[in-house]
Design an enzyme around this catalytic site. Structure first.
Site, PDB file in Angstrom:
ATOM      1  CD  GLU A 175      14.521 -44.404 -34.598  1.00 48.86           C
ATOM      2  OE1 GLU A 175      13.213 -45.320 -34.498  1.00 48.86           O
ATOM      3  OE2 GLU A 175      14.347 -43.454 -34.992  1.00 48.86           O
ATOM      4  CD  GLU A 180      15.518 -37.597 -35.963  1.00 48.65           C
ATOM      5  OE1 GLU A 180      16.269 -38.166 -35.117  1.00 48.65           O
ATOM      6  OE2 GLU A 180      14.466 -37.561 -35.796  1.00 48.65           O
TER       7      GLU A 180
END
Ligand SMILES: *[C@@H]1O[C@H](CO)[C@@H](O)[C@H](O)[C@H]1NC(C)=O
Ligand SMILES: *[C@@H]1O[C@H](CO)[C@@H](O)[C@H](O)[C@H]1NC(C)=O
Ligand SMILES: *[C@@H]1O[C@H](CO)[C@@H](O)[C@H](O)[C@H]1NC(C)=O
Ligand SMILES: *[C@@H]1O[C@H](CO)[C@@H](O)[C@H](O)[C@H]1NC(C)=O
Ligand SMILES: *[C@@H]1O[C@H](CO)[C@@H](O)[C@H](O)[C@H]1NC(C)=O
Ligand SMILES: *[C@@H]1O[C@H](CO)[C@@H](O)[C@H](O)[C@H]1NC(C)=O
Ligand SMILES: *[C@@H]1O[C@H](CO)[C@@H](O)[C@H](O)[C@H]1NC(C)=O
Length: 396
Positions: A175, A180
């Protein structure tokens, strides 16, 4: 892994005349010795469309466009995720028809792509807030991913991400979290999650700061440790996330994934390189990335496989919920979620997402030596070939 094109085709690709208003960067350092200063009208009418780069072994390549997600057709090649949030957010991810019906996903007449959390519905205590999470139907193995966004979601209790994730069992196919953050953070965090055996190399070659766990830099990317923390890097720029990112008009995030590793750059609006704007990205000119996972610590090919691209906006949950009390945000996350006016900034405004793939300029199967020989010959004869092709093209 990379497709090969014959040299003649590449010449056509590279040197198709552009209109005279288009001035691309990097001409003066072109490997062909063409210079902006040239007075030859034939040569000055020919501007490279893409920037050649060279691998450590001398092989030349360029990044060519593979997929463009933008405008009215943006949502055609994405799936809407409508399951419960694996990160335990107090969110209901709605399906495609609900997303459009509720106005949580749409494209404006100006071709901007909007995805947002619900900011009109009052919720009872304990109710979940509607939002969207989408995944690209296409899966990628390596590439250069360039997102141009005017706004990214933020706000107390809000936890958005722009990321890629492998098609197999998590975390073994990797990932990559490109954008974020939570609450009104001002610094973006880039994070990798992998199976066991991957680590960030302590390195001065990126500008961010690695995230610490218990006071120690957490360099182990194993997603199964430390409550799935992975290995993260926080950007230094205050304009990389949240209020300042949005206030100054957003910007561009680029993630380059190839056998040299996985790197992320971010550019606030006024600093977006012209080679990105003109569609001929040349990461070798962008300076140090904000974060890099180097092959020395993690094989970027075997640990990251079949990646879909994902956008989501969740609320509270593992990160935004667990950090809420120490975030400086008022009250509790559970209370915060109830009032829709708390979510006016929980929206993506996307101009485009482009995926480029690496195109080697020539190659073959006859072994490294002939490769290298070819490489020298190509560099030597390129100017001549180009002039010949140009003359043929322009009929001069
Ligand atoms: C998600 O949507 C699919 C079809 O769009 C449907 O079959 C499925 O039941 C939905 N799942 C949930 C949890 O709503
Ligand atoms: C979308 O979800 C709603 C529930 O919110 C459901 O009623 C509807 O049938 C779903 N649509 C599709 C196409 O699955
Ligand atoms: C990746 O996708 C290909 C094609 O669908 C599939 O054959 C392969 O097993 C996948 N690899 C992993 C590790 O999931
Ligand atoms: C940093 O980059 C330089 C030049 O690319 C390279 O020589 C050096 O090994 C890198 N340092 C580390 C610690 O990776
Ligand atoms: C939304 O953004 C504006 C502009 O930065 C700010 O003044 C406002 O407080 C934000 N609202 C919320 C709920 O975060
Ligand atoms: C909801 O948010 C959008 C921006 O995503 C904003 O334009 C709109 O005015 C907001 N609606 C309300 C009721 O605050
Ligand atoms: C040079 O490196 C590239 C990328 O790693 C590889 O695809 C290519 O085969 C290499 N060329 C030679 C001659 O080894």
């Amino acid at each position: 892994m990379f497709e090969l094109l014959p040299l003649s085709l590449i010449c056509l690709l590279l040197f198709t005349p552009l209109d005279s208003a288009t001035v691309l960067p990097g001409i003066s350092s072109s490997p062909f010795g063409l210079s902006r200063r040239t007075t030859n009208p034939l040569l000055s009418s020919l501007q490279p469309r893409s920037q050649l780069e060279s691998e450590a072994n001398g092989t030349m390549f360029l990044w060519v466009i593979q997929d463009t997600y933008q405008g009215q057709n943006f949502f055609d090649r994405w799936d809407f995720y409508n399951y419960s949030d694996p990160t335990h957010g107090t969110v209901t991810y709605v399906n495609r028809s609900d997303a459009f019906d509720l106005g949580l996903a749409y494209v404006t007449p100006q071709n901007q792509v909007i995805m947002k959390g619900d900011n009109t519905t009052w919720l009872a205590s304990g109710q979940y807030r509607n939002s969207v999470r989408i995944s690209s139907q296409k899966q990628y193995n390596t590439g250069l991913f360039i997102l141009d966004a005017d706004r990214a979601p933020w706000g107390c209790g809000v936890w958005p991400a722009f990321w890629t994730v492998g098609g197999g069992a998590w975390p073994y196919t990797g990932e990559i979290d490109i954008i974020e953050g939570v609450h009104d953070n001002q610094h973006n965090q880039v994070t990798w999650h992998t199976g066991p055996g991957c680590s960030l190399t302590p390195s001065s070659n990126f500008t961010g700061t690695s995230v610490a766990t218990n006071g120690q830099p957490n360099l182990d990317c194993n997603g199964l440790l430390d409550n799935n923390a992975g290995c993260g890097v926080v950007e230094w720029s205050r304009a990389s996330y949240g209020p300042t990112f949005d206030a100054q008009g957003g910007g561009v995030f680029a993630m380059k994934w190839d056998d040299q590793g996985i790197s992320v750059w971010s550019f606030y609006r006024a600093a977006v390189p012209t080679d990105i704007v003109s569609g001929s990205p040349d990461p070798s000119t962008w300076g140090k990335p904000v974060a890099t996972l180097e092959p020395a610590g993690c094989n970027p090919i075997t640990n990251f496989v079949n990646h879909s691209i994902v956008f989501d906006i969740t609320f509270c949950g593992d990160w935004a919920g667990n950090s809420y009390a120490t975030s400086g945000c008022p009250g509790t996350c559970a209370d915060r979620i109830m009032d829709p006016s708390n979510f006016v900034n929980a929206s993506w405004i996307i101009n485009s997402l482009q995926v480029y793939r690496k195109q080697l300029v020539y190659g073959g199967v006859s072994g490294a030596e002939s490769h290298h020989f070819l490489s020298n010959q190509v560099v030597r004869w390129m100017p001549l070939v180009l002039v010949a092709v140009s003359i043929a093209l322009l009929g001069v």
